[in-house]
Design a protein around this motif. Sequence first.
Motif, PDB file in Angstrom:
ATOM      1  N   UNK A  51       0.898  -1.136   0.130  1.00  0.00           N
ATOM      2  CA  UNK A  51      -0.163  -0.036   0.027  1.00  0.00           C
ATOM      3  C   UNK A  51       0.893   1.336   0.099  1.00  0.00           C
ATOM      4  N   UNK A  52       0.235   2.366  -0.445  1.00  0.00           N
ATOM      5  CA  UNK A  52       1.049   3.621  -0.430  1.00  0.00           C
ATOM      6  C   UNK A  52       0.111   4.859  -0.051  1.00  0.00           C
ATOM      7  N   UNK A  53       0.715   5.748   0.696  1.00  0.00           N
ATOM      8  CA  UNK A  53       0.025   6.834   0.963  1.00  0.00           C
ATOM      9  C   UNK A  53       0.709   8.182   0.517  1.00  0.00           C
ATOM     10  N   UNK A  54       0.040   8.918  -0.270  1.00  0.00           N
ATOM     11  CA  UNK A  54       0.652  10.240  -0.904  1.00  0.00           C
ATOM     12  C   UNK A  54      -0.372  11.249  -0.694  1.00  0.00           C
ATOM     13  N   UNK A  55       0.315  12.693  -0.485  1.00  0.00           N
ATOM     14  CA  UNK A  55      -0.545  13.747  -0.236  1.00  0.00           C
ATOM     15  C   UNK A  55      -0.971  14.270  -1.792  1.00  0.00           C
ATOM     16  N   UNK A  56      -2.214  14.451  -2.029  1.00  0.00           N
ATOM     17  CA  UNK A  56      -2.676  14.960  -3.259  1.00  0.00           C
ATOM     18  C   UNK A  56      -3.415  16.199  -3.180  1.00  0.00           C
ATOM     19  N   UNK A  57      -3.420  16.892  -4.164  1.00  0.00           N
ATOM     20  CA  UNK A  57      -4.275  18.160  -4.254  1.00  0.00           C
ATOM     21  C   UNK A  57      -5.221  17.789  -5.587  1.00  0.00           C
ATOM     22  N   UNK A  58      -6.505  18.203  -5.318  1.00  0.00           N
ATOM     23  CA  UNK A  58      -7.492  18.052  -6.416  1.00  0.00           C
ATOM     24  C   UNK A  58      -8.507  19.130  -6.642  1.00  0.00           C
ATOM     25  N   UNK A  59      -9.063  19.556  -7.662  1.00  0.00           N
ATOM     26  CA  UNK A  59     -10.057  20.314  -7.810  1.00  0.00           C
ATOM     27  C   UNK A  59     -11.409  19.493  -7.772  1.00  0.00           C
ATOM     28  N   UNK A  60     -12.307  20.163  -6.928  1.00  0.00           N
ATOM     29  CA  UNK A  60     -13.793  19.686  -6.846  1.00  0.00           C
ATOM     30  C   UNK A  60     -14.521  20.181  -7.872  1.00  0.00           C
ATOM     31  N   UNK A  61     -15.617  19.633  -8.086  1.00  0.00           N
ATOM     32  CA  UNK A  61     -16.518  19.958  -9.236  1.00  0.00           C
ATOM     33  C   UNK A  61     -16.944  21.390  -8.957  1.00  0.00           C
ATOM     34  N   UNK A  62     -17.013  21.681  -7.772  1.00  0.00           N
ATOM     35  CA  UNK A  62     -17.551  23.462  -7.460  1.00  0.00           C
ATOM     36  C   UNK A  62     -16.225  24.089  -7.501  1.00  0.00           C
ATOM     37  N   UNK A  63     -15.139  23.768  -8.131  1.00  0.00           N
ATOM     38  CA  UNK A  63     -13.758  24.267  -8.196  1.00  0.00           C
ATOM     39  C   UNK A  63     -12.767  24.666  -6.743  1.00  0.00           C
ATOM     40  N   UNK A  64     -13.475  23.982  -5.726  1.00  0.00           N
ATOM     41  CA  UNK A  64     -12.753  24.138  -4.417  1.00  0.00           C
ATOM     42  C   UNK A  64     -11.416  23.339  -4.519  1.00  0.00           C
ATOM     43  N   UNK A  65     -10.537  23.780  -4.078  1.00  0.00           N
ATOM     44  CA  UNK A  65      -9.217  22.948  -3.920  1.00  0.00           C
ATOM     45  C   UNK A  65      -9.331  21.954  -2.655  1.00  0.00           C
TER      46      UNK A  65
END
Length: 111
Positions: A51-65
């Motif tokens: 298994x692996x854990x990594x910090x990620x940043x994504x953009x939600x459908x409402x454009x929130x980070x």
Amino acid sequence: MRFADEGNVVSLTLAPSGSIAKTGPTAQWRGAGKAFGGKVQWIMRGDVPRAAVIRTWRRADDDREIQELSVFAIDGKRACPFGAVDIRQPKANDLALAKAEEAAGGRCPER
């Protein structure tokens, strides 16, 4: 492990080094911020990553980070998303580690 950032779409591929070029992305999402953290936490069973854990940043459908600790199960030569923990949750690192321990004992669904 291979990282890619193609503008708004980010992908992550977890696979043995000899087969990474032939393997499709393990996960894809709309990137935000840095897209990936600088470290990966591997959960090993013996000398094998499970298994692996990594910090990620994504953009939600409402454009929130959204910043998360993304957890991936590794099942032999295959890997799959297993879950994510919002970084703002209390004890987010502990929650992600517990989820990764659970992922290390599981299998990826057949494709």
